[in-house]
Motif scaffolding. Structure first.
Motif, PDB file in Angstrom:
ATOM      1  N   SER A   2      44.470 -18.567  39.353  1.00 36.48           N
ATOM      2  CA  SER A   2      45.411 -19.576  38.889  1.00 36.48           C
ATOM      3  C   SER A   2      45.199 -19.861  37.408  1.00 36.48           C
ATOM      4  CB  SER A   2      45.233 -20.864  39.679  1.00 36.48           C
ATOM      5  OG  SER A   2      44.090 -21.544  39.194  1.00 36.48           O
ATOM      6  N   SER A   3      46.084 -20.686  36.864  1.00 39.96           N
ATOM      7  CA  SER A   3      46.004 -21.002  35.435  1.00 39.96           C
ATOM      8  C   SER A   3      44.750 -21.794  35.099  1.00 39.96           C
ATOM      9  CB  SER A   3      47.240 -21.789  35.026  1.00 39.96           C
ATOM     10  OG  SER A   3      47.314 -22.969  35.800  1.00 39.96           O
ATOM     11  N   GLU A   4      44.070 -22.312  36.112  1.00 41.12           N
ATOM     12  CA  GLU A   4      42.869 -23.094  35.805  1.00 41.12           C
ATOM     13  C   GLU A   4      41.703 -22.210  35.411  1.00 41.12           C
ATOM     14  OE1 GLU A   4      41.906 -26.058  38.758  1.00 41.12           O
ATOM     15  OE2 GLU A   4      44.035 -26.463  39.074  1.00 41.12           O
ATOM     16  N   GLY A  18      42.154 -20.046  43.350  1.00 40.84           N
ATOM     17  CA  GLY A  18      41.764 -20.836  42.181  1.00 40.84           C
ATOM     18  C   GLY A  18      41.413 -19.953  40.993  1.00 40.84           C
ATOM     19  N   HIS A  31      35.906 -23.081  41.551  1.00 35.27           N
ATOM     20  CA  HIS A  31      35.706 -23.537  40.170  1.00 35.27           C
ATOM     21  C   HIS A  31      35.795 -25.041  40.013  1.00 35.27           C
ATOM     22  CE1 HIS A  31      40.082 -23.534  40.552  1.00 35.27           C
ATOM     23  NE2 HIS A  31      40.100 -24.371  39.538  1.00 35.27           N
ATOM     24  N   GLN A  32      36.418 -25.727  40.971  1.00 32.17           N
ATOM     25  CA  GLN A  32      36.561 -27.183  40.835  1.00 32.17           C
ATOM     26  C   GLN A  32      35.228 -27.917  40.922  1.00 32.17           C
ATOM     27  OE1 GLN A  32      39.162 -27.873  44.098  1.00 32.17           O
ATOM     28  NE2 GLN A  32      41.020 -27.491  42.915  1.00 32.17           N
ATOM     29  N   LEU A  68      48.060 -25.212  44.190  1.00 36.40           N
ATOM     30  CA  LEU A  68      47.494 -25.266  42.860  1.00 36.40           C
ATOM     31  C   LEU A  68      48.611 -25.574  41.867  1.00 36.40           C
ATOM     32  CD1 LEU A  68      45.399 -22.278  43.709  1.00 36.40           C
ATOM     33  CD2 LEU A  68      44.359 -24.199  42.544  1.00 36.40           C
ATOM     34  N   ASN A  69      48.353 -26.507  41.017  1.00 36.19           N
ATOM     35  CA  ASN A  69      49.256 -26.876  39.916  1.00 36.19           C
ATOM     36  C   ASN A  69      50.628 -27.322  40.388  1.00 36.19           C
ATOM     37  OD1 ASN A  69      47.139 -25.922  38.412  1.00 36.19           O
ATOM     38  ND2 ASN A  69      48.028 -23.880  38.258  1.00 36.19           N
TER      39      ASN A  69
END
Lengths: 453, 169
Positions: free
Chosen positions: A93-95, A90, A56-57, B73-74
């Motif tokens: 994850s929260s993203e 990813g 997604h990045q 991540l994060n």
């Protein structure tokens, strides 16, 4: 107790369609109903800004030139688990989804005829790495009966239907009877979006600019310029008679990554600055998607799509074939080419036996059709009966999913008792409900609420 | 340099006498082309993805690198869960599809079970069309040396200058 949240991953070789389903009456505040996040299924290294983007990045990337791709899939099958895990991490994850996998259920798609040893690794990642509460694994076509692709044909999906799934790696023709994939009749054409983009890259590099490293740009050029021709040789003549100035040629303005980061088609009479580089898309516009219909143009010894559909239907029980011809649905990104539907209709019509009607359904958004159907499947009250739970997996390992998920391994050839029973049932039902077959005109032009091109 | 040139010259000489290529060489050429069309990147660089800072260490005693492990991540301090043995194995040892097909033993299943191997679309009914390998127009002629189709003398000369025999294995 089945968890409320179901993670939906339509895990394509090019893009993952991901989202959350929160049960039949769950609130969908954060996720508008049925909307998916589109995540590139790749680890991409950009030469321009010297950064590696995971899944997604990639949307943060500003310089799409000379991207180096690492794809988890090879020829449509998941082989690089390291890359896949990086992308999935990813996604969860929260993203992206912001989901606690241990508290959720999962509905994930797998390729057709997925290898048993690869399937075991799916189980291992789902339960041992992400510790999902429970999960269901099926092919994209298997979700289609739950979706709305065939809705215009009647209130409930037809018992017999054919899904044509033309994706990134290949194209499959998948007949389904009463939600069961008829594996003995599933046929694969080894032409997909990846091959088409690569072929375009090659042609353009030979004829005009060297674009061999510009997969991203050429994929965009393919999506914006290419179409399926219904009059192939006429279009060839048009391109030949007046090169650079005919109704077919398009000027694709290449991105320069300082002012514009995406290429575009030059509008009529549009002024171009002196530094703009233009790619002339002539017969490349239709000779590329043509490969779906004539794979032998590049020496691939396989029938075109229409003949493959006919070959697949010819393997099905004789008395049901009419229902298959009348219920053909298109999914997958490569069916999005303008003219695809028209060309397939005209080629199929000449192959349809005279006593049958032909009808093809297409989707508003073919790429996410399987996702939306999977969403409906996950919200189906019966969904919890289809899953394997982590407890079951911990007890008997991958045997649990081998028993539960209807795969090609457990498939039966036509003539089996079960099939003939279905055949009998459908026949009697069919007689009772003649509306299953479309009436009069052999091709109805009123199709699914698809975009008219 | 000299021996390499000699090798390049050799098949040309053979072709000049034999006129056209043997069909199996053309089949090989087509197969190679189709394999090329499966590639994700044209140039497979020697750089690995983890050469951002520390630089890729080449050599045999390099520890196997996993990209999915390297990203936090994060929360960089997040407690990293230890993956199970099977998951570690899948992450560390990548197998290509051909190996996996071999190991899955789908080729040994009874012939009535449909598999990846049996599901390929049937061969075409129609004879192949000849399209010019240079411009894409109908190609009425075939190159005498390498059998690639072309449409007119203009494309023939382009073909002869740029591509003729380049793909020959």
């Amino acid at each position: 107790m089945q968890p409320q949240t179901t993670v939906i991953l339509d895990n394509g070789a090019s893009s993952i369609k991901a989202g959350l389903a929160r049960g039949p009456e769950g609130d969908d505040d954060d996720q508008p109903k049925g909307n998916s996040r589109l995540v590139p299924n790749a680890i991409v290294r950009s030469k321009g800004d010297k950064t590696t983007y995971f899944g997604h990045q990639l949307e943060r990337c500003r310089d799409y030139s000379a991207l180096h791709y690492r794809l988890p899939f090879e020829k449509g099958y998941l082989v690089d688990w390291d890359a896949q895990k990086a992308v999935w991490d990813g996604v969860f994850s929260s993203e992206v989804l912001n989901v606690d996998t241990a508290e959720s259920s999962l509905l994930i798609t797998e390729p057709y005829f997925n290898l048993p040893n690869i399937q075991d690794v799916y189980d291992q990642f789902v339960f041992e790495e992400y510790e999902f509460h429970s999960y269901h694994r099926c092919t994209p076509a298997a979700t289609i009966p739950f979706g709305r692709l065939f809705q215009t044909g009647g209130p409930s999906p037809p018992e017999c239907l054919v899904v044509i799934d033309s994706g990134f790696s290949f194209t499959h023709v998948v007949p389904i009877i009463n939600n069961q994939i008829q594996w003995y009749a599933v046929k694969r054409l080894d032409v997909g979006g990846k091959l088409l983009t690569n072929q375009l890259k090659e042609l353009v590099s030979y004829r005009q600019w060297n674009m061999m490293d510009e997969t991203y740009i050429m994929n965009h050029a393919k999506e914006t310029c290419c179409y399926v021709s219904t009059r192939f040789f006429e279009d060839l003549e048009t391109c030949r008679s007046n090169p650079k100035k005919n109704s077919i040629v398009r000027e694709y303005v290449l991105p320069n990554f300082s002012i514009n980061s995406h290429g575009r088609v030059r509008l009529p009479n549009e002024e171009l600055s002196a530094t703009d580089q233009v790619l002339h898309m002539e017969n490349e516009r239709f000779t590329i998607p043509e490969l779906l219909f004539r794979p032998d143009d590049i020496g691939l010894e396989q029938s075109g799509l229409a003949a493959t559909v006919a070959a697949s239907i010819s393997l099905l029980p004789h008395d049901l074939r009419g229902m298959f011809w009348a219920n053909i649905g298109l999914i997958g990104g490569s069916t999005n080419f303008p003219g695809f539907y028209e060309r397939l209709s005209s080629e199929l019509l000449s192959l349809t036996p005279v006593e049958y009607d032909l009808q093809i359904y297409r989707s508003e958004d073919a790429m996410t059709e399987a996702y939306r159907s999977a969403f409906a499947f996950a919200n189906d009250p019966a969904f919890p009966t289809h899953v394997v739970t982590r407890e079951e997996y911990l007890e008997v390992g991958s045997n649990a999913s081998r028993r539960k998920f209807p795969g090609w391994q457990s498939s039966s050839a036509p003539g089996d008792a079960e099939i003939s029973k279905i055949t009998q049932e459908s026949m009697t039902e069919d007689r009772g409900q003649p509306s299953r077959k479309p009436s009069r005109p052999r091709v109805r032009t009123i199709t699914a609420p698809g975009r008219r091109r | 340099m000299a021996p390499k040139r000699a090798r390049e010259q050799a098949p040309r000489h053979v072709n000049a006498t034999k006129q056209t290529l043997a069909p199996d060489i053309i089949t090989k050429r087509t197969k190679r082309h189709l394999e090329e069309l499966e590639r994700s990147n044209y140039t497979e660089p020697s750089i690995t993805l983890d050469d951002d800072g520390e630089g890729a260490i080449s050599g045999k005693n390099r520890v196997r690198q996993i990209v999915s492990d390297k990203r936090y991540l994060n929360d960089p301090n997040a407690k990293k869960k230890k993956s199970s043995m099977k998951v570690r194995t899948a992450l560390l040892y990548r197998k290509n599809l051909a190996t996996l097909i071999e190991e899955s033993r789908i080729a040994h299943l009874p012939c009535h079970v449909p598999t990846y191997l049996t599901a390929a679309a049937p061969p075409p009914h129609l004879p192949p069309r000849l399209l010019c390998s240079v411009c894409g127009y109908k190609g009425a002629y075939k190159c005498k040396k390498c059998a690639m189709p072309y449409c007119d003398m203009n494309c023939e000369s382009v073909h002869a200058e740029t591509r003729c025999e380049r793909r020959v294995i």
